[in-house]
Design a protein around this motif. Structure first.
Motif, PDB file in Angstrom:
ATOM      1  N   VAL A  30      -5.333   5.956   1.274  1.00  0.00           N
ATOM      2  CA  VAL A  30      -4.580   4.700   1.269  1.00  0.00           C
ATOM      3  C   VAL A  30      -4.874   3.988  -0.050  1.00  0.00           C
ATOM      4  N   ILE A  31      -3.818   3.623  -0.763  1.00  0.00           N
ATOM      5  CA  ILE A  31      -3.970   3.009  -2.087  1.00  0.00           C
ATOM      6  C   ILE A  31      -3.427   1.584  -2.043  1.00  0.00           C
ATOM      7  N   ASP A  32      -4.209   0.631  -2.531  1.00  0.00           N
ATOM      8  CA  ASP A  32      -3.747  -0.760  -2.633  1.00  0.00           C
ATOM      9  C   ASP A  32      -2.853  -0.869  -3.866  1.00  0.00           C
ATOM     10  N   ASP A  33      -1.547  -1.042  -3.648  1.00  0.00           N
ATOM     11  CA  ASP A  33      -0.608  -1.051  -4.784  1.00  0.00           C
ATOM     12  C   ASP A  33      -0.608  -2.363  -5.553  1.00  0.00           C
ATOM     13  N   ARG A  34      -1.334  -3.362  -5.059  1.00  0.00           N
ATOM     14  CA  ARG A  34      -1.292  -4.671  -5.710  1.00  0.00           C
ATOM     15  C   ARG A  34      -2.336  -4.813  -6.795  1.00  0.00           C
ATOM     16  N   ALA A  35      -3.292  -3.892  -6.837  1.00  0.00           N
ATOM     17  CA  ALA A  35      -4.364  -4.022  -7.835  1.00  0.00           C
ATOM     18  C   ALA A  35      -4.812  -2.666  -8.386  1.00  0.00           C
ATOM     19  N   THR A  36      -3.945  -1.658  -8.270  1.00  0.00           N
ATOM     20  CA  THR A  36      -4.299  -0.341  -8.821  1.00  0.00           C
ATOM     21  C   THR A  36      -3.090   0.287  -9.497  1.00  0.00           C
ATOM     22  N   MET A  37      -3.334   1.345 -10.249  1.00  0.00           N
ATOM     23  CA  MET A  37      -2.292   2.298 -10.627  1.00  0.00           C
ATOM     24  C   MET A  37      -2.804   3.664 -10.201  1.00  0.00           C
ATOM     25  N   HIS A  38      -1.873   4.604 -10.033  1.00  0.00           N
ATOM     26  CA  HIS A  38      -2.292   5.956  -9.649  1.00  0.00           C
ATOM     27  C   HIS A  38      -1.459   6.984 -10.398  1.00  0.00           C
ATOM     28  N   ARG A  39      -1.920   8.223 -10.336  1.00  0.00           N
ATOM     29  CA  ARG A  39      -1.188   9.337 -10.938  1.00  0.00           C
ATOM     30  C   ARG A  39      -1.554  10.618 -10.208  1.00  0.00           C
ATOM     31  N   ALA A  40      -0.638  11.575 -10.262  1.00  0.00           N
ATOM     32  CA  ALA A  40      -0.913  12.898  -9.704  1.00  0.00           C
ATOM     33  C   ALA A  40      -1.389  13.804 -10.830  1.00  0.00           C
ATOM     34  N   HIS A  41      -2.067  14.885 -10.467  1.00  0.00           N
ATOM     35  CA  HIS A  41      -2.481  15.884 -11.451  1.00  0.00           C
ATOM     36  C   HIS A  41      -1.702  17.184 -11.192  1.00  0.00           C
ATOM     37  N   GLY A  42      -1.016  17.638 -12.214  1.00  0.00           N
ATOM     38  CA  GLY A  42      -0.203  18.849 -12.068  1.00  0.00           C
ATOM     39  C   GLY A  42      -0.958  20.121 -12.398  1.00  0.00           C
ATOM     40  N   ASP A  43      -2.291  20.030 -12.415  1.00  0.00           N
ATOM     41  CA  ASP A  43      -3.126  21.154 -12.867  1.00  0.00           C
ATOM     42  C   ASP A  43      -3.437  22.150 -11.760  1.00  0.00           C
ATOM     43  N   TYR A  44      -2.426  22.571 -11.027  1.00  0.00           N
ATOM     44  CA  TYR A  44      -2.671  23.574  -9.971  1.00  0.00           C
ATOM     45  C   TYR A  44      -1.648  24.696 -10.110  1.00  0.00           C
ATOM     46  N   ASP A  45      -1.954  25.800  -9.461  1.00  0.00           N
ATOM     47  CA  ASP A  45      -1.094  26.973  -9.523  1.00  0.00           C
ATOM     48  C   ASP A  45       0.209  26.676  -8.771  1.00  0.00           C
ATOM     49  N   ARG A  46       1.319  26.671  -9.509  1.00  0.00           N
ATOM     50  CA  ARG A  46       2.593  26.275  -8.896  1.00  0.00           C
ATOM     51  C   ARG A  46       3.151  27.288  -7.894  1.00  0.00           C
TER      52      ARG A  46
ATOM     53  N   ALA B   6       0.835  -1.206   0.000  1.00  0.00           N
ATOM     54  CA  ALA B   6       0.000   0.000   0.000  1.00  0.00           C
ATOM     55  C   ALA B   6       0.865   1.249   0.000  1.00  0.00           C
ATOM     56  N   THR B   7       0.324   2.292  -0.604  1.00  0.00           N
ATOM     57  CA  THR B   7       0.910   3.632  -0.509  1.00  0.00           C
ATOM     58  C   THR B   7      -0.070   4.478   0.282  1.00  0.00           C
ATOM     59  N   ILE B   8       0.448   5.193   1.270  1.00  0.00           N
ATOM     60  CA  ILE B   8      -0.404   5.982   2.146  1.00  0.00           C
ATOM     61  C   ILE B   8       0.035   7.447   2.001  1.00  0.00           C
ATOM     62  N   LEU B   9      -0.926   8.313   1.741  1.00  0.00           N
ATOM     63  CA  LEU B   9      -0.620   9.730   1.520  1.00  0.00           C
ATOM     64  C   LEU B   9      -1.429  10.568   2.511  1.00  0.00           C
ATOM     65  N   TYR B  10      -0.773  11.564   3.083  1.00  0.00           N
ATOM     66  CA  TYR B  10      -1.419  12.462   4.051  1.00  0.00           C
ATOM     67  C   TYR B  10      -1.292  13.885   3.530  1.00  0.00           C
ATOM     68  N   GLY B  11      -2.430  14.564   3.365  1.00  0.00           N
ATOM     69  CA  GLY B  11      -2.444  15.913   2.796  1.00  0.00           C
ATOM     70  C   GLY B  11      -2.106  16.966   3.832  1.00  0.00           C
ATOM     71  N   VAL B  12      -0.931  17.586   3.687  1.00  0.00           N
ATOM     72  CA  VAL B  12      -0.445  18.551   4.673  1.00  0.00           C
ATOM     73  C   VAL B  12      -0.606  19.990   4.178  1.00  0.00           C
ATOM     74  N   GLU B  13      -0.238  20.242   2.924  1.00  0.00           N
ATOM     75  CA  GLU B  13      -0.490  21.554   2.303  1.00  0.00           C
ATOM     76  C   GLU B  13      -1.146  21.282   0.964  1.00  0.00           C
ATOM     77  N   ILE B  14      -2.309  21.904   0.766  1.00  0.00           N
ATOM     78  CA  ILE B  14      -3.138  21.573  -0.396  1.00  0.00           C
ATOM     79  C   ILE B  14      -3.430  22.845  -1.201  1.00  0.00           C
ATOM     80  N   PRO B  15      -3.204  22.816  -2.512  1.00  0.00           N
ATOM     81  CA  PRO B  15      -3.514  24.007  -3.313  1.00  0.00           C
ATOM     82  C   PRO B  15      -5.018  24.283  -3.339  1.00  0.00           C
TER      83      PRO B  15
END
Ligand SMILES: [Fe+2]
Length: 271
Positions: free
Chosen positions: A236-252, A110-119
């Protein structure tokens, strides 16, 4: 034991978990229910969490022991099992579909991500159900994919990879392109396009073209959940049966900081 609820987010993938405070210790029965929910729904969302690095590491244990991430330049100072996902200093969001750390003999469960600063807008994370992607392929192609194996290493395009990480994690690792989920028993398509040097028996160029074509055909909107981040979310993402991607569509000029933990997994097998 907290009595949590599981609410599906789309017909194919994703569920919101409510009633769990990840800052508190998680008992054995809850861990087991969460692991089963993850195997079933493949992406779990917890809102409104407030976690210190120590509490976050403790919570992630529910999905397996934290595993060291290979790009050590992104480790959180003092907490090397937490990776900082951010896009300063020319670092680009991972916008291509992939699953994490396939260059390891036992890639993460699994990959676990926690949102700390969000655009304020954009910058989501999408997760695709690769179990459904496999099931939707024509029978002949499923049989063909069942026979293929990928040879994996670190991404070759990253210029900031440290020498010692390259030494440690570049050894070619072979995985089946279809793997059976150890808890769920179902099959899913499994590869990382830029960590695949080649498919066994194919050239790197032909392999890349085939994987790219496969992604194009397999990942349809109806098998995708896109998470729009709020500060305090844990995904939380199950890495054994998914793929994921980020979206770069935010103000940098805005900040997007996620803390990432990967949880130890098993050796991929097709059974
Ligand atoms: Fe990733």
């Amino acid at each position: 034991m907290p009595d949590f609820t599981v609410t599906p987010l789309t017909p194919s993938i994703g569920a919101e978990i409510s009633g769990v405070d990840l800052a508190k210790p998680i008992d054995g029965e809850t861990r087991e229910r969460l692991s089963r929910a993850l195997a079933e729904h493949l992406a779990l969302v917890f809102h409104d969490q407030t976690l210190t690095p120590e509490q976050y590491l403790g919570a992630a244990e529910a999905f397996g022991p934290p595993m060291r991430q290979h790009y050590s330049q992104h480790h959180m100072p003092g907490f090397p099992d937490i990776g900082l996902v951010w896009h300063r200093n020319g670092q680009h969001p991972a916008e291509r579909w992939h699953t994490d750390h396939t260059n390891r003999e036992r890639p993460p469960a699994a990959t676990i991500l926690y949102g700390v600063e969000i655009p304020s807008a954009g910058g989501g994370t999408s997760v695709a159900n690769m179990r459904a992607a496999y099931a939707a392929l024509p029978e002949t192609e499923r049989r063909q994919l069942d026979t293929l194996r990928t040879v994996n290493s670190l991404d070759d395009g990253k210029s900031d990879t440290r020498h010692e990480d390259r030494e440690k994690y570049s050894k070619p690792i072979v995985h089946p392109m279809v793997r059976t989920h150890p808890l769920h028993g179902s099959r899913a398509v499994f590869f990382h396009i830029t960590k695949t040097i080649n498919i066994e028996g194919m050239t790197p160029e032909a392999s890349r073209a085939y994987l790219s074509d496969l992604l194009e055909r397999m990942i349809r909107p109806e098998i995708v959940y896109t998470h729009q981040w709020r500060k305090g979310d844990v995904l939380v993402i199950d890495d054994r049966a998914t793929m994921h991607r980020a979206h770069g569509d935010y103000d940098r000029r805005e900040s997007r900081v996620l803390w990432r933990i990967i949880a130890e997994g098993d050796r991929p097998q097709l059974i």
